[in-house]
Motif scaffolding. Structure first.
Motif, mmCIF file in Angstrom:
data_model
loop_
_atom_site.group_PDB
_atom_site.id
_atom_site.type_symbol
_atom_site.label_atom_id
_atom_site.label_comp_id
_atom_site.label_asym_id
_atom_site.label_seq_id
_atom_site.Cartn_x
_atom_site.Cartn_y
_atom_site.Cartn_z
ATOM 1 N N ASP A 403 0.857 -1.192 0.000
ATOM 2 C CA ASP A 403 0.000 0.000 0.000
ATOM 3 C C ASP A 403 0.895 1.245 0.000
ATOM 4 O OD1 ASP A 403 0.942 0.040 2.546
ATOM 5 O OD2 ASP A 403 -0.995 0.090 3.554
ATOM 6 N N SER A 404 0.282 2.430 -0.156
ATOM 7 C CA SER A 404 1.034 3.688 -0.302
ATOM 8 C C SER A 404 1.927 3.964 0.906
ATOM 9 C CB SER A 404 0.061 4.848 -0.523
ATOM 10 O OG SER A 404 -0.917 4.848 0.502
ATOM 11 N N ASN A 405 1.445 3.631 2.109
ATOM 12 C CA ASN A 405 2.247 3.883 3.319
ATOM 13 C C ASN A 405 3.533 3.062 3.317
ATOM 14 O OD1 ASN A 405 0.492 5.712 4.508
ATOM 15 N ND2 ASN A 405 -0.713 4.110 5.508
ATOM 16 N N ASP A 406 3.420 1.778 2.921
ATOM 17 C CA ASP A 406 4.600 0.899 2.859
ATOM 18 C C ASP A 406 5.617 1.421 1.850
ATOM 19 O OD1 ASP A 406 3.679 -0.826 4.778
ATOM 20 O OD2 ASP A 406 2.745 -2.221 3.357
ATOM 21 N N ILE A 407 5.104 1.892 0.691
ATOM 22 C CA ILE A 407 6.000 2.406 -0.356
ATOM 23 C C ILE A 407 6.736 3.652 0.143
ATOM 24 C CG2 ILE A 407 6.073 3.447 -2.680
ATOM 25 C CD1 ILE A 407 3.593 1.579 -3.297
ATOM 26 N N LEU A 408 5.978 4.575 0.778
ATOM 27 C CA LEU A 408 6.593 5.802 1.321
ATOM 28 C C LEU A 408 7.631 5.479 2.395
ATOM 29 C CD1 LEU A 408 3.477 8.143 1.547
ATOM 30 C CD2 LEU A 408 5.509 8.563 0.174
ATOM 31 N N ASN A 409 7.289 4.499 3.256
ATOM 32 C CA ASN A 409 8.226 4.098 4.319
ATOM 33 C C ASN A 409 9.516 3.530 3.737
ATOM 34 O OD1 ASN A 409 6.589 4.869 6.429
ATOM 35 N ND2 ASN A 409 5.639 2.862 6.666
ATOM 36 N N SER A 410 9.374 2.688 2.680
ATOM 37 C CA SER A 410 10.570 2.091 2.058
ATOM 38 C C SER A 410 11.425 3.184 1.402
ATOM 39 C CB SER A 410 10.174 1.021 1.045
ATOM 40 O OG SER A 410 9.514 1.603 -0.057
ATOM 41 N N TRP A 411 10.760 4.187 0.791
ATOM 42 C CA TRP A 411 11.504 5.311 0.195
ATOM 43 C C TRP A 411 12.267 6.068 1.270
ATOM 44 C CZ3 TRP A 411 7.431 7.776 -3.660
ATOM 45 C CH2 TRP A 411 7.319 6.932 -4.787
ATOM 46 N N ALA A 412 11.574 6.357 2.360
ATOM 47 C CA ALA A 412 12.202 7.099 3.465
ATOM 48 C C ALA A 412 13.413 6.340 4.007
ATOM 49 C CB ALA A 412 11.186 7.330 4.567
ATOM 50 N N MET A 413 13.259 5.023 4.147
ATOM 51 C CA MET A 413 14.362 4.174 4.633
ATOM 52 C C MET A 413 15.536 4.215 3.664
ATOM 53 S SD MET A 413 13.974 2.594 7.546
ATOM 54 C CE MET A 413 14.906 1.073 7.448
ATOM 55 N N ASN A 414 15.223 4.134 2.347
ATOM 56 C CA ASN A 414 16.279 4.146 1.325
ATOM 57 C C ASN A 414 17.024 5.477 1.319
ATOM 58 O OD1 ASN A 414 15.629 1.566 0.562
ATOM 59 N ND2 ASN A 414 14.321 2.191 -1.143
ATOM 60 N N LEU A 415 16.268 6.580 1.462
ATOM 61 C CA LEU A 415 16.892 7.908 1.518
ATOM 62 C C LEU A 415 17.804 8.039 2.733
ATOM 63 C CD1 LEU A 415 13.994 10.289 0.421
ATOM 64 C CD2 LEU A 415 16.222 10.103 -0.671
#
Length: 442
Positions: A403-415
């Protein structure tokens, strides 16, 4: 007739003595008089008179508890001396009616019911025997020895299984905690404190705690076999395998270890099954049966297993199980074994592929497209696997939809990871620069 008259006269005189002692509150005298009356009847082999005297003595006004207890215990010794089954049943029923509702003879009553149930079972009346045994709740008896309580409950469970009353068998089996079999008997034998109820010694015919453990798990295997609960059967065999007397004798532990291996393979894939699988593989005794070691190795190796090859290799071993301890693995076992191998293969494919054509999946599983789709759907429904089938495209996707929250969280982690790397790199560059500057100055 003369002998009968003498008996009646002797009983009459002893009844007068018993009355005097009872009214005087003389416990020892009353007990002796009561026991003497029963002994007279027994010596004369007057079984009807014996039954009548037991009922009469128990109903006398102000009868002492100790006298009733002594009378029941004395009469119980005569049960095995009775001339026929009918007389024996009459005597047991008489003692049963006398001890009913009296807490001070509850243990004797339980033993009487057990004897009566055994007679009923020998006559083929298993339902009646089971009903009789269920009347007694031995778990509430404080003075009864622990081993005798367990043996009694196990007898109740066995009779329920014999009459195919599996619901009641499960309820009764839950009265025994498996932890009770692991208790150290030597530490438990303490001197009773003042005011504590004295626990009676168990009769000689009651098995030891470790023998009761084996009986308990054998009954649990019977219960779980009815529901084809393979993992629970495996855990029961594992508990039998841990008994010291079994572990010391290879003739006993090899058939048990074989059963553990088979039921592990037949169990559906879940964390408990994986844990048991790994612990069994670490067992040194498994090297004695290398074929089964290989079978378990197949399951933990993330490779597709060819069903036909596996069945050809293990078919004879599978069919030989019916001649081993515990009998055959069940009517559905062969079908379930194939099902487990297919499930294992689907899990292996899901590890290596994120997307795969349904046709290719069916080829890997040696199944038709319809069968492959059915097995895959069953695994998704049972939540063993996450997958989506695109029928028009004929593809299977094993990736979970984020879902969108998981995708945003993974982006934040990658950054965050990227910034950490940049910071570490800058620090290393700065450090190298400083080192070189210092070297130039020198």
């Amino acid at each position: 007739m003369e002998g009968g008259g003498n008996l009646d006269a002797s009983i009459e005189s002893l009844l007068n003595v018993e009355k005097q002692m009872r009214l005087a509150g003389d416990v020892a005298g009353t007990k002796k008089a009561v026991v003497d009356i029963l002994e007279l009847c027994f010596q004369a082999r007057a079984w009807k008179t014996l039954n009548d005297q037991i009922i009469l003595l128990s109903k006398r006004r102000g009868q002492l508890k100790q006298a009733v207890t002594a009378m029941v215990q004395q009469a119980m010794q005569y049960i095995d001396e009775t001339p026929d089954i009918k007389t024996r049943v009459e005597l047991i029923k008489t003692l049963n009616s006398v001890s009913a509702g009296k807490i001070y003879v509850e243990i004797e009553r339980a033993r009487l019911i057990k004897k009566l149930a055994k007679i009923k079972e020998e006559q083929g009346l298993i339902a009646e025997a089971a009903d009789l045994m269920q009347e007694i709740a031995v778990e509430t008896f404080g003075a009864m020895a622990k081993t005798e309580k367990i043996a009694f409950i196990l007898e109740q469970v066995r009779l329920c299984l014999d009459r195919q009353d599996y619901v009641r068998a499960q309820i009764l089996s839950r009265k025994i905690s498996p932890r009770v079999f692991d208790a150290d008997i030597s530490k438990e034998k303490k001197k009773p404190k003042e005011g504590d109820s004295v626990v009676e010694e168990a009769p000689a015919d009651i098995p030891s705690l470790l023998e009761l453990k084996r009986i308990y798990y054998q009954l649990m295997i019977r219960y779980h076999s009815h529901h084809n609960a393979y993992l629970e059967i495996c855990r029961s065999y594992k508990a039998i395998y841990e008994i010291p007397s079994v572990k010391e004798d290879s003739a006993q532990w090899i058939p048990v270890l074989r059963k553990i291996c088979w039921y592990l393979v037949l169990s559906p894939h879940d964390p408990m099954q994986t844990s048991l699988l790994n612990s069994t593989l670490e067992d040194k005794n498994l090297s004695e049966i290398p074929k089964f070691r290989m079978l378990l190795k197949h399951l933990i190796t993330m490779e597709v297993i060819q069903w036909t090859t596996l069945w050809e290799t293990y078919r004879i071993e599978f069919e030989n199980e019916k001649n081993m301890l515990g009998g055959s693995l069940g009517d559905k076992a062969a079908k379930d074994l194939k099902q487990r191998i297919i499930e294992h293969n689907i899990l292996v494919v899901s590890k290596y592929y994120s997307r795969i054509m349904l046709k290719r999946l069916a080829e890997l599983l040696c199944l038709t497209i319809q069968e492959a789709e059915k097995h895959l759907s069953d695994m998704v429904v049972s939540k063993s696997l996450v997958a989506k089938i695109d029928r028009p495209m004929g593809t299977v996707c094993f990736q979970t939809a984020k879902d969108s929250n998981d995708i945003l969280n993974s982006w934040a982690m990658n950054l965050e990871k990227l910034l950490d790397l940049v910071e570490k790199s800058c620090h290393q560059i700065h450090k190298e620069t400083m080192v070189h500057k210092a070297a130039l100055k020198v």
